[in-house]
Motif scaffolding. Structure first.
Motif, PDB file in Angstrom:
ATOM      1  N   SER A 133      -5.127  15.458   1.915  1.00 22.92           N
ATOM      2  CA  SER A 133      -5.305  14.060   2.272  1.00 22.92           C
ATOM      3  C   SER A 133      -6.803  13.740   2.194  1.00 22.92           C
ATOM      4  O   SER A 133      -7.625  14.482   2.748  1.00 22.92           O
ATOM      5  CB  SER A 133      -4.705  13.882   3.664  1.00 22.92           C
ATOM      6  N   VAL A 134      -7.131  12.699   1.459  1.00 21.47           N
ATOM      7  CA  VAL A 134      -8.545  12.405   1.181  1.00 21.47           C
ATOM      8  C   VAL A 134      -9.013  11.300   2.140  1.00 21.47           C
ATOM      9  O   VAL A 134      -8.740  10.131   1.931  1.00 21.47           O
ATOM     10  CB  VAL A 134      -8.758  11.994  -0.297  1.00 21.47           C
ATOM     11  N   THR A 135      -9.692  11.741   3.191  1.00 19.80           N
ATOM     12  CA  THR A 135     -10.013  10.803   4.270  1.00 19.80           C
ATOM     13  C   THR A 135     -11.452  10.303   4.222  1.00 19.80           C
ATOM     14  O   THR A 135     -11.994   9.838   5.215  1.00 19.80           O
ATOM     15  CB  THR A 135      -9.725  11.454   5.635  1.00 19.80           C
ATOM     16  N   LEU A 189      -1.994  14.365 -14.722  1.00 17.01           N
ATOM     17  CA  LEU A 189      -2.682  14.588 -13.441  1.00 17.01           C
ATOM     18  C   LEU A 189      -2.266  15.926 -12.824  1.00 17.01           C
ATOM     19  O   LEU A 189      -3.116  16.693 -12.345  1.00 17.01           O
ATOM     20  CB  LEU A 189      -2.386  13.434 -12.466  1.00 17.01           C
ATOM     21  N   LYS A 190      -0.969  16.204 -12.864  1.00 16.24           N
ATOM     22  CA  LYS A 190      -0.475  17.470 -12.300  1.00 16.24           C
ATOM     23  C   LYS A 190      -1.147  18.656 -12.997  1.00 16.24           C
ATOM     24  O   LYS A 190      -1.549  19.624 -12.359  1.00 16.24           O
ATOM     25  CB  LYS A 190       1.040  17.588 -12.467  1.00 16.24           C
ATOM     26  N   LEU A 191      -1.229  18.574 -14.313  1.00 15.50           N
ATOM     27  CA  LEU A 191      -1.795  19.694 -15.061  1.00 15.50           C
ATOM     28  C   LEU A 191      -3.284  19.859 -14.774  1.00 15.50           C
ATOM     29  O   LEU A 191      -3.790  20.977 -14.632  1.00 15.50           O
ATOM     30  CB  LEU A 191      -1.548  19.452 -16.554  1.00 15.50           C
ATOM     31  N   ALA A 210       0.868  -1.187   0.000  1.00 17.95           N
ATOM     32  CA  ALA A 210       0.000   0.000   0.000  1.00 17.95           C
ATOM     33  C   ALA A 210       0.900   1.230   0.000  1.00 17.95           C
ATOM     34  O   ALA A 210       1.735   1.390   0.894  1.00 17.95           O
ATOM     35  CB  ALA A 210      -0.888  -0.006   1.247  1.00 17.95           C
ATOM     36  N   ILE A 211       0.745   2.079  -1.013  1.00 12.88           N
ATOM     37  CA  ILE A 211       1.596   3.279  -1.103  1.00 12.88           C
ATOM     38  C   ILE A 211       0.755   4.508  -0.786  1.00 12.88           C
ATOM     39  O   ILE A 211      -0.295   4.713  -1.400  1.00 12.88           O
ATOM     40  CB  ILE A 211       2.204   3.438  -2.517  1.00 12.88           C
ATOM     41  N   SER A 212       1.219   5.311   0.176  1.00 14.29           N
ATOM     42  CA  SER A 212       0.472   6.521   0.534  1.00 14.29           C
ATOM     43  C   SER A 212       1.395   7.544   1.184  1.00 14.29           C
ATOM     44  O   SER A 212       2.091   7.223   2.156  1.00 14.29           O
ATOM     45  CB  SER A 212      -0.662   6.156   1.504  1.00 14.29           C
TER      46      SER A 212
HETATM   47  O1  M6R Z   1      -1.537  10.568   0.692  1.00 10.19           O
HETATM   48  P1  M6R Z   1      -1.680   9.660  -0.492  1.00 10.19           P
HETATM   49  O2  M6R Z   1      -0.367   9.385  -1.155  1.00 10.19           O
HETATM   50  O3  M6R Z   1      -2.381   8.373  -0.167  1.00 10.19           O
HETATM   51  O4  M6R Z   1      -2.571  10.457  -1.528  1.00 10.19           O
HETATM   52  C1  M6R Z   1      -2.992   9.850  -2.721  1.00 10.19           C
HETATM   53  C2  M6R Z   1      -3.579  10.877  -3.667  1.00 10.19           C
HETATM   54  O5  M6R Z   1      -4.697  11.499  -3.094  1.00 10.19           O
HETATM   55  C3  M6R Z   1      -2.556  11.952  -4.055  1.00 10.19           C
HETATM   56  O6  M6R Z   1      -1.402  11.395  -4.625  1.00 10.19           O
HETATM   57  C4  M6R Z   1      -3.155  12.946  -5.058  1.00 10.19           C
HETATM   58  O7  M6R Z   1      -3.411  12.310  -6.270  1.00 10.19           O
HETATM   59  C5  M6R Z   1      -2.223  14.150  -5.252  1.00 10.19           C
HETATM   60  N1  M6R Z   1      -2.917  15.381  -5.007  1.00 10.19           N
HETATM   61  C6  M6R Z   1      -1.605  14.198  -6.618  1.00 10.19           C
HETATM   62  O8  M6R Z   1      -0.751  15.290  -6.793  1.00 10.19           O
END
Ligand code: M6R
Length: 369
Positions: free
Chosen positions: A365-367, A241-243, A102-104
């Protein structure tokens, strides 16, 4: 705290050589053996692994896509990468000999956390690659490999991405080493190449002025396309994605070979297409295929923006704008080819007058799921 930079994002882009070096530090002993102390799985556990699943979201997912190429090549263990939000709803086949990575960056992303919990319920072993000490994802994992990017403030992930790549390479090399398979011979050589990467990232950063100039020219583009093959395909996705997130522009990344199956119809007179070209050395076929894809889009009117290795002259006739990156082994190339795309997105967004560090509708951070 921005240390003289206009945005945290620019500061974090500039910190990448240091972040990569820090993530490598202390993971190698004097003999060059990999020391993954934070990985609490035994070598026997790792020898038993017969399948790797990588789960992540957004930029971290793109790091996982790169990792798949490296892990399968070095270990010969089948490796799949999946968006965490899709993973558990598909009823994936997992058991105790599956390693789920799991990468985060934040360690708090709910989609990734739920994927991890699902994997544990199925008895899989879970290894977290995370940038935030003591966050939920590493706490709930069997083992952890921390990236040492330092705090990432800008919503757009930059230095965390490069360090996630490094951590993934280390996991791949470690798996190859403990399993003693054929490609374990390569481990020492790859480790030496990894040690050279901070300096190469530094070289790329020193050459960003022409990218900034181009960014100002592209600020009014309706759409920007990105193409790449092999490990450059996730780099193309990451550039797009960045753009999207920073400039609020239509941007899409494609596997270069897939263009002719539909997306090439999008190309119009002057459409900017960013082409990430693999090294001409090593896997020459890959390089030549991308060069012909560049010719194809240019023949349809595209304005080609080409990222290619130093000394790659074959691309010159087809590049409206050509940017060089240092010579780098194919699997490690995303560590250098991603950097110009980060700068491009940041500068286009800034030219359009957007708040680069706090893009609309997004949270760091998307919680929530
Ligand atoms: O904290 P996380 O690495 O789990 O976050 C995952 C994505 O929400 C995060 O990489 C998102 O896509 C970024 N805003 C991209 O720049």
């Amino acid at each position: 705290e921005k240390s003289g930079y206009d945005y945290f994002m620019l500061k974090e882009i500039a910190e990448q050589p240091h972040a990569v070096a820090e993530t490598l530090l202390g993971r190698l002993n004097e003999q060059g053996d990999l020391l993954l102390d934070e990985v609490r799985l035994t070598d026997q556990d790792l020898r038993d692994v017969d399948k790797v699943f990588i789960v992540a979201c957004g930029t971290a997912y793109h790091a996982g896509m790169v990792a798949k190429y490296a892990i399968e090549h070095w270990t010969r263990i089948p490796c799949e990468v999946e968006l965490a939000s899709e993973f558990r709803y598909r009823d994936p086949v997992l058991d105790r000999s599956t390693l789920v990575v799991a990468i985060s960056q934040s360690g708090e992303t709910m989609d990734t956390l739920m994927a991890l919990r699902h994997a544990k319920e199925q008895k899989a072993r879970v290894l977290a690659i995370c940038n935030t000490n003591g966050s939920t994802i590493p706490r709930e994992s069997d083992a952890v490999l921390y990236t040492h990017a330092g705090p990432e403030i800008a919503v757009a992930s930059t230095k965390a991405f490069l360090t996630q790549l490094v951590a993934c390479y280390l996991v791949g090399l470690h798996l190859a080493q403990v399993r003693g398979i054929k490609y374990a011979d390569e481990v020492g050589a790859v480790v030496a190449q990894l040690q050279e990467m901070p300096q190469k990232v530094e070289q790329v950063l020193a050459m960003m002025e022409p990218i900034r100039k181009l960014a100002r020219e592209l600020a009014d583009a309706k759409s920007v396309l990105f193409i790449g093959r092999h490990v450059s395909y996730p780099v193309a996705l990451e550039g797009a994605l960045k753009l999207k997130e920073l400039a609020y522009m239509h941007a899409e990344g494609f596997a270069a070979g897939e263009l002719k199956h539909g997306p090439i119809a999008l190309i119009d007179e002057g459409t900017p297409v960013v082409c990430v070209v693999p090294s001409p050395r090593g896997r020459g076929v890959l390089h030549d295929k991308v060069v012909s894809n560049i010719q194809e889009v240019r023949a349809r009117g595209a304005r080609t923006i080409v990222i290619a290795e130093d000394g790659d002259t074959a691309v010159e006739p087809y590049a409206d704008h050509l940017f060089h990156v240092p010579v780098t082994p194919t699997l490690l190339a995303p560590l250098v080819t991603t950097v110009p795309l980060q700068v491009l997105a940041c500068e286009i967004a800034s030219a359009r007058g957007h708040d680069v560090d706090q893009p609309r509708n997004l949270a760091k951070s998307v919680t929530v799921e």
